[in-house]
Design a protein around this motif. Structure first.
Motif, mmCIF file in Angstrom:
data_model
loop_
_atom_site.group_PDB
_atom_site.id
_atom_site.type_symbol
_atom_site.label_atom_id
_atom_site.label_comp_id
_atom_site.label_asym_id
_atom_site.label_seq_id
_atom_site.Cartn_x
_atom_site.Cartn_y
_atom_site.Cartn_z
ATOM 1 N N ALA A 54 33.491 45.832 30.963
ATOM 2 C CA ALA A 54 33.872 47.202 31.286
ATOM 3 C C ALA A 54 34.771 47.238 32.520
ATOM 4 C CB ALA A 54 32.621 48.058 31.520
ATOM 5 N N MET A 55 34.462 46.401 33.512
ATOM 6 C CA MET A 55 35.309 46.328 34.707
ATOM 7 C C MET A 55 36.671 45.723 34.372
ATOM 8 S SD MET A 55 34.301 47.719 37.424
ATOM 9 C CE MET A 55 35.455 46.927 38.520
ATOM 10 N N LEU A 56 36.675 44.696 33.554
ATOM 11 C CA LEU A 56 37.953 44.080 33.164
ATOM 12 C C LEU A 56 38.817 45.062 32.387
ATOM 13 C CD1 LEU A 56 36.784 40.496 32.116
ATOM 14 C CD2 LEU A 56 38.124 41.126 34.128
ATOM 15 N N HIS A 66 48.061 43.872 38.766
ATOM 16 C CA HIS A 66 47.667 42.907 39.780
ATOM 17 C C HIS A 66 47.023 41.714 39.077
ATOM 18 C CE1 HIS A 66 48.326 46.123 42.647
ATOM 19 N NE2 HIS A 66 47.522 46.881 41.937
ATOM 20 N N PRO A 67 47.794 40.719 38.612
ATOM 21 C CA PRO A 67 47.197 39.587 37.908
ATOM 22 C C PRO A 67 46.261 38.800 38.813
ATOM 23 C CG PRO A 67 49.485 39.136 38.452
ATOM 24 C CD PRO A 67 49.248 40.582 38.768
ATOM 25 N N SER A 68 45.204 38.244 38.210
ATOM 26 C CA SER A 68 44.256 37.478 38.993
ATOM 27 C C SER A 68 44.907 36.193 39.504
ATOM 28 C CB SER A 68 43.041 37.118 38.135
ATOM 29 O OG SER A 68 42.194 36.228 38.825
ATOM 30 N N ARG A 93 40.591 47.182 34.715
ATOM 31 C CA ARG A 93 41.637 46.437 35.408
ATOM 32 C C ARG A 93 42.757 46.003 34.478
ATOM 33 N NH1 ARG A 93 37.278 42.714 38.772
ATOM 34 N NH2 ARG A 93 37.051 44.134 40.555
ATOM 35 N N GLY A 94 42.657 46.358 33.199
ATOM 36 C CA GLY A 94 43.689 45.983 32.235
ATOM 37 C C GLY A 94 43.645 44.525 31.839
ATOM 38 N N GLY A 108 41.034 47.824 41.756
ATOM 39 C CA GLY A 108 41.995 46.761 41.974
ATOM 40 C C GLY A 108 41.588 45.801 43.083
ATOM 41 N N PRO A 109 42.553 45.033 43.609
ATOM 42 C CA PRO A 109 42.248 44.019 44.627
ATOM 43 C C PRO A 109 42.312 44.521 46.059
ATOM 44 C CG PRO A 109 44.529 43.805 43.929
ATOM 45 C CD PRO A 109 43.938 44.941 43.111
#
Length: 436
Positions: free
Chosen positions: A218-220, A7-9, A223-224, A378-379
């Protein structure tokens, strides 16, 4: 692990860099007004949203919900994104299975399939021992037998998979909650132990910023996007990166590098005599605890379910769906021939079609939980509300960094805050009594 999130930002990485002291990124649009569905069908949800999140401004996520007010029957239709029926493809797939059963009924419910005429199958001894139309009746009996065998087998295997999937989902969310607590604790230790001196104001602010930098990295990673341009842009918009810091963070372990910076700076303060060794040891323990929680919340080494188990369950689920669909199709073919097509005008067959569709859908949905509940960072609305939670922790770090503005008046009294008349072992009360 994947190098990029599925899920790209959606945020443009070229947006203006923010400043840590200014607070969270400012939104370029107001929050969305609640829709009719949210007001009337989702009033049991507690939604959190914040500006400047990785997935965009005011991205809603569920904090919690009231099970007593939930409307599960309407959820797949009113709130499909909160269920395993989020995609139209799920409904289309099982409509195809239903069409297959109807096609079988129409094709095989013809006189050529029942050369002995009516009744299609006599009741003596069951269809397996039918003395008329033995080929078709024996086929229906065989499919019915295997249907029961597979239904018994898949119940245990699928129940175990669903239980393990939900446990993994809960563990990852629990680890996130522990990470939030560890970040707050580390901020408390740093802001308490590093002295409130004007010459240390920048050091205190930097240490607080690095704690949140490690927290967000850590969150990033979960999210990969820890090493991606989108991740860097997000950190810069939040004011968490200063010039040269991104390049100094080690790719693949950027969050660990940030913890190392904090520990090295505390070591430097200890060498300079600003922080004694006992207090430094306390901070080091807090750093270790937070790093352990932040290491990899999406770790595949100790949390992913065994692929052979998941694959086997998937095969059994789809074989079960196929057998159940075939059994219904040939069962309907028998009814079609026996009634000379009149069965299509009876409520019985339409209820059977309804039951087939949702029976297949329920088995598939249980299996699809393995994907739906895999990554809670994720989003989607069902994912962790990190935007709101993370900004709350960042605000705490900023407040602690400039503690003179957040200390109560009591802390400025002699004997407490270290004024000119300080008495270290004395507590003062409003009635002028003292307790030594």
């Amino acid at each position: 692990p994947p190098s990029a999130s599925p899920h790209p930002s959606p945020i443009d990485p070229s947006l203006e860099r923010g400043r840590w002291v200014d607070g969270p990124p400012k939104s370029r649009r107001p929050p969305q007004e609640p829709s009719w569905v949210q007001e009337h069908c989702e009033d049991m949800l507690s939604i959190g949203a914040a500006p400047g999140g990785f997935w965009g401004d005011w991205k809603p996520h569920i904090f919690t919900y009231n099970p007593a007010e939930a409307r599960p029957i309407f959820s797949p239709f009113c709130s499909p994104d909160l269920t395993v029926c989020a995609s139209l493809a799920v409904w289309v797939e099982h409509f195809k299975w239903l069409c297959l059963a109807v096609a079988i009924a129409l094709i095989f419910g013809q006189p050529w399939a029942f050369p002995d005429g009516r009744p299609a199958c006599n009741a003596a001894g069951g269809r397996g021992d039918s003395t008329v139309n033995t080929k078709m009746c024996s086929l229906v009996w065989s499919i019915d037998t295997f249907k029961d065998e597979f239904r018994f087998l898949i119940a245990f295997v699928l129940a175990g998979l669903v239980s393990a999937t939900v446990a993994t989902w809960n563990r990852r969310r629990t680890d996130y909650a522990a990470l939030c607590g560890a970040a707050r604790n580390l901020n408390i230790q740093l802001s308490t132990i590093v002295p409130l001196r004007p010459e240390l104001a920048e050091t205190r602010a930097t240490l607080g910023r690095w704690v949140i930098l490690a927290f967000e990295l850590a969150m990033l990673k979960s999210r990969g996007n820890m090493d991606s341009d989108e991740g860097r842009g997000y950190l810069e918009r939040c004011g968490l990166l200063e010039d040269g810091e991104w390049e100094a963070l080690l790719p693949g372990d950027r969050h660990t590098t940030a913890f190392w910076w904090i520990q090295m700076q505390v070591r430097r303060l200890t060498d300079e005599g600003v922080v004694n060794e006992i207090w430094a040891s306390t901070i080091f323990g807090a750093i270790t605890a937070m790093r352990a929680k932040a290491n990899d919340m999406m770790s595949s080494l100790d949390r992913d379910l065994p692929y052979p188990y998941v694959a086997l369950t998937g095969v059994l689920v789809h074989i079960n769906i196929l057998i159940f669909t075939l059994w219904n199709g040939f069962q309907w073919a028998v009814w079609n021939y026996d009634t000379d097509y009149e069965v299509w005008c009876t409520p019985r067959l339409w209820f059977e079609m309804f039951g087939l569709f949702f029976w297949n859908l329920s088995y598939e949905a249980l299996y699809q939980l393995t994907g739906t509940l895999y990554n809670p960072f994720g989003p989607r609305r069902i994912d962790v509300a990190h935007d709101a939670i993370g900004q709350g922790i960042a605000a705490l770090a900023r407040g602690f960094a400039k503690a003179n503005e957040t200390l109560p008046p009591f802390m400025a009294q002699p004997g407490v805050h270290g004024g000119k008349e300080s008495h270290r072992n004395t507590l003062r009360f409003d009635n002028n009594e003292t307790l030594a």
